[in-house]
Scaffold this motif. Sequence first.
Motif, PDB file in Angstrom:
ATOM      1  N   ASN A  40       0.992  -1.245  -0.016  1.00  0.00           N
ATOM      2  CA  ASN A  40       0.051  -0.136   0.182  1.00  0.00           C
ATOM      3  C   ASN A  40       0.945   1.402  -0.049  1.00  0.00           C
ATOM      4  O   ASN A  40       1.879   1.252   0.538  1.00  0.00           O
ATOM      5  CB  ASN A  40      -1.041  -0.026   1.293  1.00  0.00           C
ATOM      6  CG  ASN A  40      -1.807  -1.308   1.382  1.00  0.00           C
ATOM      7  OD1 ASN A  40      -2.557  -1.307   0.356  1.00  0.00           O
ATOM      8  ND2 ASN A  40      -2.060  -1.725   2.451  1.00  0.00           N
ATOM      9  N   PRO A  41       0.663   2.294  -0.552  1.00  0.00           N
ATOM     10  CA  PRO A  41       1.413   3.497  -0.647  1.00  0.00           C
ATOM     11  C   PRO A  41       1.419   4.156   0.344  1.00  0.00           C
ATOM     12  O   PRO A  41       0.469   4.107   1.497  1.00  0.00           O
ATOM     13  CB  PRO A  41       0.479   4.241  -1.853  1.00  0.00           C
ATOM     14  CG  PRO A  41      -0.896   3.996  -1.564  1.00  0.00           C
ATOM     15  CD  PRO A  41      -0.726   2.313  -1.670  1.00  0.00           C
ATOM     16  N   VAL A  42       2.334   4.817   1.055  1.00  0.00           N
ATOM     17  CA  VAL A  42       2.818   5.418   2.183  1.00  0.00           C
ATOM     18  C   VAL A  42       2.695   7.030   1.978  1.00  0.00           C
ATOM     19  O   VAL A  42       3.666   7.355   1.291  1.00  0.00           O
ATOM     20  CB  VAL A  42       4.082   4.926   2.929  1.00  0.00           C
ATOM     21  CG1 VAL A  42       4.462   5.676   4.113  1.00  0.00           C
ATOM     22  CG2 VAL A  42       3.909   3.324   3.077  1.00  0.00           C
ATOM     23  N   GLU A  43       1.828   7.502   2.650  1.00  0.00           N
ATOM     24  CA  GLU A  43       1.632   8.906   2.593  1.00  0.00           C
ATOM     25  C   GLU A  43       2.398   9.816   3.827  1.00  0.00           C
ATOM     26  O   GLU A  43       2.298   9.265   4.835  1.00  0.00           O
ATOM     27  CB  GLU A  43       0.196   9.269   2.658  1.00  0.00           C
ATOM     28  CG  GLU A  43      -0.002  10.822   2.472  1.00  0.00           C
ATOM     29  CD  GLU A  43      -1.647  11.128   2.577  1.00  0.00           C
ATOM     30  OE1 GLU A  43      -1.723  12.384   2.385  1.00  0.00           O
ATOM     31  OE2 GLU A  43      -2.462  10.401   2.768  1.00  0.00           O
ATOM     32  N   GLY A  44       2.850  10.933   3.327  1.00  0.00           N
ATOM     33  CA  GLY A  44       3.576  11.639   4.689  1.00  0.00           C
ATOM     34  C   GLY A  44       4.833  11.207   4.896  1.00  0.00           C
ATOM     35  O   GLY A  44       5.350  11.584   6.032  1.00  0.00           O
ATOM     36  N   ALA A  45       5.449  10.364   4.236  1.00  0.00           N
ATOM     37  CA  ALA A  45       6.875   9.734   4.790  1.00  0.00           C
ATOM     38  C   ALA A  45       7.929  10.953   4.481  1.00  0.00           C
ATOM     39  O   ALA A  45       7.929  11.519   3.300  1.00  0.00           O
ATOM     40  CB  ALA A  45       7.324   8.605   4.072  1.00  0.00           C
ATOM     41  N   MET A  46       8.983  11.202   5.463  1.00  0.00           N
ATOM     42  CA  MET A  46       9.879  12.115   5.365  1.00  0.00           C
ATOM     43  C   MET A  46      10.733  11.639   4.161  1.00  0.00           C
ATOM     44  O   MET A  46      11.268  10.645   4.148  1.00  0.00           O
ATOM     45  CB  MET A  46      10.677  12.267   6.666  1.00  0.00           C
ATOM     46  CG  MET A  46       9.823  12.835   7.496  1.00  0.00           C
ATOM     47  SD  MET A  46      10.848  13.153   9.262  1.00  0.00           S
ATOM     48  CE  MET A  46       9.529  13.778  10.386  1.00  0.00           C
ATOM     49  N   SER A  76      16.668   8.208   1.825  1.00  0.00           N
ATOM     50  CA  SER A  76      16.067   7.527   2.778  1.00  0.00           C
ATOM     51  C   SER A  76      14.758   8.021   3.072  1.00  0.00           C
ATOM     52  O   SER A  76      14.358   9.269   2.867  1.00  0.00           O
ATOM     53  CB  SER A  76      16.983   7.843   4.136  1.00  0.00           C
ATOM     54  OG  SER A  76      18.361   7.459   4.166  1.00  0.00           O
ATOM     55  N   VAL A  77      13.598   7.100   3.501  1.00  0.00           N
ATOM     56  CA  VAL A  77      12.569   7.345   3.679  1.00  0.00           C
ATOM     57  C   VAL A  77      12.063   7.130   5.223  1.00  0.00           C
ATOM     58  O   VAL A  77      12.369   5.882   5.383  1.00  0.00           O
ATOM     59  CB  VAL A  77      11.322   6.724   2.615  1.00  0.00           C
ATOM     60  CG1 VAL A  77      10.077   7.137   2.980  1.00  0.00           C
ATOM     61  CG2 VAL A  77      12.020   6.975   1.301  1.00  0.00           C
ATOM     62  N   PHE A  78      11.265   7.864   5.955  1.00  0.00           N
ATOM     63  CA  PHE A  78      11.075   7.839   7.318  1.00  0.00           C
ATOM     64  C   PHE A  78       9.768   8.093   7.718  1.00  0.00           C
ATOM     65  O   PHE A  78       9.188   9.157   7.393  1.00  0.00           O
ATOM     66  CB  PHE A  78      12.224   8.337   8.303  1.00  0.00           C
ATOM     67  CG  PHE A  78      11.859   8.330   9.669  1.00  0.00           C
ATOM     68  CD1 PHE A  78      11.948   7.320  10.239  1.00  0.00           C
ATOM     69  CD2 PHE A  78      11.253   9.411  10.174  1.00  0.00           C
ATOM     70  CE1 PHE A  78      11.584   7.264  11.676  1.00  0.00           C
ATOM     71  CE2 PHE A  78      10.953   9.442  11.436  1.00  0.00           C
ATOM     72  CZ  PHE A  78      11.002   8.277  12.246  1.00  0.00           C
ATOM     73  N   THR A  79       8.896   7.152   8.475  1.00  0.00           N
ATOM     74  CA  THR A  79       7.800   7.400   9.227  1.00  0.00           C
ATOM     75  C   THR A  79       8.013   6.863  10.610  1.00  0.00           C
ATOM     76  O   THR A  79       8.726   5.726  10.826  1.00  0.00           O
ATOM     77  CB  THR A  79       6.686   6.930   8.630  1.00  0.00           C
ATOM     78  OG1 THR A  79       6.338   5.411   8.791  1.00  0.00           O
ATOM     79  CG2 THR A  79       6.443   7.194   7.004  1.00  0.00           C
ATOM     80  N   PRO A  80       7.468   7.538  11.699  1.00  0.00           N
ATOM     81  CA  PRO A  80       7.475   6.872  13.120  1.00  0.00           C
ATOM     82  C   PRO A  80       7.078   5.594  13.137  1.00  0.00           C
ATOM     83  O   PRO A  80       7.527   4.790  14.170  1.00  0.00           O
ATOM     84  CB  PRO A  80       6.939   8.063  13.869  1.00  0.00           C
ATOM     85  CG  PRO A  80       6.993   9.248  13.064  1.00  0.00           C
ATOM     86  CD  PRO A  80       6.696   8.901  11.598  1.00  0.00           C
ATOM     87  N   ALA A  81       6.028   5.093  12.185  1.00  0.00           N
ATOM     88  CA  ALA A  81       5.175   4.095  12.341  1.00  0.00           C
ATOM     89  C   ALA A  81       6.139   2.878  11.817  1.00  0.00           C
ATOM     90  O   ALA A  81       6.120   1.524  12.281  1.00  0.00           O
ATOM     91  CB  ALA A  81       3.704   4.016  11.978  1.00  0.00           C
ATOM     92  N   THR A  82       6.708   2.970  10.930  1.00  0.00           N
ATOM     93  CA  THR A  82       7.568   2.092   9.954  1.00  0.00           C
ATOM     94  C   THR A  82       8.883   2.177  10.062  1.00  0.00           C
ATOM     95  O   THR A  82       9.448   1.163   9.446  1.00  0.00           O
ATOM     96  CB  THR A  82       6.928   1.826   8.589  1.00  0.00           C
ATOM     97  OG1 THR A  82       7.104   3.550   7.889  1.00  0.00           O
ATOM     98  CG2 THR A  82       5.366   1.849   8.484  1.00  0.00           C
TER      99      THR A  82
END
Length: 239
Positions: A40-46, A76-82
């Motif tokens: 699934n696409p990840v929205e809002g990742a830094m 690099s791609v980052f989200t707090p959840a993943t």
Amino acid sequence: MNYRFLLVILVSLFIFPGLNGQSRAKKFFVTGIVTDANSNPVEGAMILVDNKNTNKQTDKKGFFKVKVQPDAALISVFTPATGIGEAMIDGTAMLKITLRQGEISFKPAGTGSQVSDESVNIGYGSVRRRDLSTPVNRLDVRDVRYASYTNMYDLLKGAVPGVQVSGTKITIQGITSFNLSTEPLFIVDGVEVNSIADIKPIEVESLEVLKGAAASIYGSRGANGVILIKLKSGPDLRR
């Protein structure tokens, strides 16, 4: 005439290599798609380039486009959840990065099997790469199990482990802080807010609770933990 012609050739040899070098030194765009473990696409990742925040994020389709320096090597791609996922800048037309909770999805050659302690600057200061893979509590509030909750305080109290709620006072367990207040930091759709009293659970798409290393990306403001709320938009508002 022959001497003049030779002079023109010599001058060209000195000038044009410099021009070619300048053209090679220009910035260029890198594009990519970010998905989760279920594709699934990840929205809002830094989006970070060589461990530095670009202030860019993925859109609703997980797409990103960022301009980089000619010597840039790592996206690099980052989200707090993943956590964090990475890809080398190698001329690929469209990078594809998959984020999986609690792990780094790519390790550059030579890093070995251990997660690096290299610092990553994500905009709120530098954080150890190891800490970016710290899992957090996350709720998909669209789930019918949470439909009976009428306010965010009851939802946090009844559905999120490790959160204590007394009236409108929220404390995240396991937090040791020297602050007089125990109130966590509230972030709604990427914006810091003072209260979540006016938000109804039916308006919320997802909720994440961060503490410790996972909350350190917000610096001292996240000392009491962080509650991230993403509101529904478009057709989701009717659900």
